[in-house]
Design a protein around this motif. Structure first.
Motif, short mmCIF file in Angstrom:
data_model
loop_
_atom_site.label_atom_id
_atom_site.label_comp_id
_atom_site.label_asym_id
_atom_site.label_seq_id
_atom_site.Cartn_x
_atom_site.Cartn_y
_atom_site.Cartn_z
N GLY A 217 0.82 -1.20 0.00
CA GLY A 217 0.00 0.00 0.00
C GLY A 217 0.86 1.25 0.00
O GLY A 217 0.58 2.23 -0.72
N ARG A 218 1.92 1.23 0.82
CA ARG A 218 2.84 2.37 0.86
C ARG A 218 3.50 2.60 -0.50
O ARG A 218 3.57 3.74 -0.99
CB ARG A 218 3.91 2.15 1.93
CG ARG A 218 5.04 3.17 1.88
CD ARG A 218 5.96 3.05 3.08
NE ARG A 218 6.63 1.78 3.16
CZ ARG A 218 7.77 1.47 2.53
NH1 ARG A 218 8.34 2.35 1.72
NH2 ARG A 218 8.34 0.29 2.69
N TYR A 219 4.00 1.54 -1.11
CA TYR A 219 4.66 1.68 -2.41
C TYR A 219 3.70 2.20 -3.47
O TYR A 219 4.02 3.15 -4.21
CB TYR A 219 5.25 0.35 -2.86
CG TYR A 219 6.64 0.10 -2.34
CD1 TYR A 219 7.75 0.77 -2.89
CD2 TYR A 219 6.88 -0.79 -1.31
CE1 TYR A 219 9.03 0.55 -2.41
CE2 TYR A 219 8.15 -1.03 -0.82
CZ TYR A 219 9.23 -0.36 -1.38
OH TYR A 219 10.49 -0.57 -0.89
N TYR A 220 2.53 1.60 -3.56
CA TYR A 220 1.59 2.00 -4.60
C TYR A 220 1.10 3.43 -4.38
O TYR A 220 0.90 4.17 -5.35
CB TYR A 220 0.41 1.03 -4.64
CG TYR A 220 0.78 -0.37 -5.09
CD1 TYR A 220 1.82 -0.58 -5.99
CD2 TYR A 220 0.11 -1.49 -4.61
CE1 TYR A 220 2.18 -1.86 -6.40
CE2 TYR A 220 0.45 -2.77 -5.01
CZ TYR A 220 1.49 -2.95 -5.91
OH TYR A 220 1.84 -4.22 -6.32
N ALA A 221 0.93 3.83 -3.12
CA ALA A 221 0.51 5.20 -2.84
C ALA A 221 1.61 6.19 -3.22
O ALA A 221 1.33 7.24 -3.82
CB ALA A 221 0.14 5.35 -1.37
N SER A 222 2.84 5.87 -2.88
CA SER A 222 3.96 6.76 -3.22
C SER A 222 4.10 6.91 -4.72
O SER A 222 4.28 8.02 -5.24
CB SER A 222 5.26 6.22 -2.63
OG SER A 222 5.25 6.29 -1.22
N LEU A 223 3.98 5.79 -5.44
CA LEU A 223 4.11 5.82 -6.89
C LEU A 223 2.97 6.60 -7.53
O LEU A 223 3.12 7.16 -8.62
CB LEU A 223 4.16 4.40 -7.44
CG LEU A 223 5.45 3.62 -7.13
CD1 LEU A 223 5.27 2.15 -7.45
CD2 LEU A 223 6.63 4.19 -7.92
N ALA A 224 1.83 6.65 -6.86
CA ALA A 224 0.67 7.39 -7.38
C ALA A 224 0.70 8.87 -6.99
O ALA A 224 -0.21 9.63 -7.36
CB ALA A 224 -0.62 6.75 -6.89
N GLY A 225 1.70 9.27 -6.21
CA GLY A 225 1.84 10.68 -5.85
C GLY A 225 1.09 11.10 -4.60
O GLY A 225 0.92 12.29 -4.36
N GLU A 226 0.66 10.14 -3.78
CA GLU A 226 0.01 10.49 -2.51
C GLU A 226 1.04 11.14 -1.59
O GLU A 226 2.23 10.85 -1.66
CB GLU A 226 -0.55 9.24 -1.84
CG GLU A 226 -1.70 8.57 -2.57
CD GLU A 226 -3.02 9.31 -2.43
OE1 GLU A 226 -3.09 10.24 -1.61
OE2 GLU A 226 -3.98 8.97 -3.16
N PRO A 227 0.60 12.04 -0.69
CA PRO A 227 1.53 12.66 0.27
C PRO A 227 2.24 11.60 1.13
O PRO A 227 1.70 10.52 1.37
CB PRO A 227 0.62 13.54 1.13
CG PRO A 227 -0.60 13.76 0.30
CD PRO A 227 -0.78 12.53 -0.53
N ASP A 228 3.44 11.94 1.59
CA ASP A 228 4.22 11.01 2.40
C ASP A 228 3.45 10.55 3.64
O ASP A 228 3.53 9.38 4.02
CB ASP A 228 5.54 11.65 2.84
CG ASP A 228 6.54 11.76 1.69
OD1 ASP A 228 6.32 11.10 0.65
OD2 ASP A 228 7.52 12.51 1.85
#
Length: 342
Positions: A217-228
């Motif tokens: 979830g962390r990886y996919y969110a980061s790759l999608a541009g979600e805030p840290d």
């Protein structure tokens, strides 16, 4: 027959047949073998005491064999590579001096192989297949965003009386936003993490590697541009998973983690699934200890009775969670708290 002499030579005789009886000796042999591989390759074995303990009990006469895999697989998140090696094959991962994963691994053979290269190549082929699958899953998962994965949760049952995981996510969101207001944590970030916190459960990667729930979830969110704060919160909300795990580092993940667990605890009590004796299939004792640990660590002055009441309000739409249920949950918390503070 001289029984005494036979008994006294038992370990020696077995060792001559390539069986080391004493587990402490096997462990020492494995550690010595790992040091040998480090000297030969210039890479370091990534420390993993739990795996070392497990492998010690799996082999009779440990011999380390080092293998390699295609460096292109390092494009996949390293947690995936390590999980493929560790969970499926019981391989030790290797890293460089800076702690970065390298394309090597160590397997512990159970005896002296007549042809070590054959064993090495066999293990390399097995790992290559696992990593090829992981690489494919990673690429496929990224074709959809986390919101679309989250939409699939309405078809996944959490518990028969408590509804789907999508139902649970809605309850977590309501509880977590209450708590965020109480402790002064960013309400919008908390709400976003709630919306996505279970999305990776239905991804291809987590289906194949369940231990990576949250991490993916962390990886996919980061790759999608979600805030840290959101990306980190997606992983941290599940911490701690066990007694040896760290507590969540970020406040957003901590808030969502508390909300997730209190929903499970109150919901299970209301559904008649309170722990009985040593039976605790939903891990409610562990969940309560985690909630208390997070609250104490952050010095958040939030009454447990409030948490229980908020969760009961949300659960009540599925199963009755009245005064008796809430009183039982509060007593359950008190019992765990006594154990924590001695």
């Amino acid at each position: 027959i001289d029984v005494g002499a036979t008994a006294s030579s038992y370990e020696t005789s077995l060792r001559e047949a390539f069986v080391v009886v004493d587990p402490a000796n096997r462990r020492d042999m494995i550690e010595a073998e790992l040091i040998r591989i480090e000297k030969e390759t210039g890479a370091k074995i990534r420390e993993d005491r739990e795996l070392l303990d497990e492998v010690t009990d799996l082999v009779e006469y440990p011999v380390a064999i080092c293998g390699q895999f295609d460096p292109e697989f390092l494009e996949v998140p390293e947690e995936v590579v390590v999980s493929a090696m560790r969970s499926h094959q019981r391989y030790f991962a290797m890293e460089d001096a800076g702690g970065k994963l390298v394309n090597r691994f160590v397997t512990i053979s159970g005896t002296v192989a007549s042809n070590p290269e054959t064993v090495q190549h066999g293990n390399e082929r097995v790992l290559a297949a696992r990593l090829s699958d992981a690489q494919f899953f990673f690429k496929e998962d990224r074709k959809r965003d986390l919101d679309s994965w989250a939409a699939k949760l309405s078809g996944v049952v959490f518990q028969a009386k408590l509804g789907t995981i999508a139902d649970k996510v809605a309850r977590i969101r309501a509880i977590a936003t209450h708590l965020a207001d109480q402790v002064g944590v960013d309400r919008d970030a908390v709400a976003r993490v709630c919306d996505l916190c279970k999305a990776d459960l239905v991804t291809n990667m987590v289906y194949e590697f369940p231990d990576l729930q949250g991490t993916m979830g962390r990886y996919y969110a980061s790759l999608a541009g979600e805030p840290d704060a959101v990306a980190q919160g997606l992983e941290a909300h599940s911490w701690p998973r066990g007694a040896q795990d760290s507590l969540p580092k970020g406040d957003v993940g901590a808030v969502v983690g508390i909300a997730d667990r209190i929903d499970t605890v109150v919901g299970c009590f209301a559904a008649g699934l309170a722990p009985s004796g040593s039976a605790d299939p939903y891990g409610l004792r562990r969940a309560v200890v985690a909630i208390l640990g997070i609250l104490l660590d952050r010095n958040w002055s939030v009454p447990v009775s409030d948490l229980v009441a908020w969760a009961a309000t949300e659960v009540d739409g599925k199963v009755p969670a009245g005064d008796d249920v809430q009183a039982s949950v509060r007593e359950f918390f008190r019992t765990r708290l006594r154990g924590l503070i001695g």
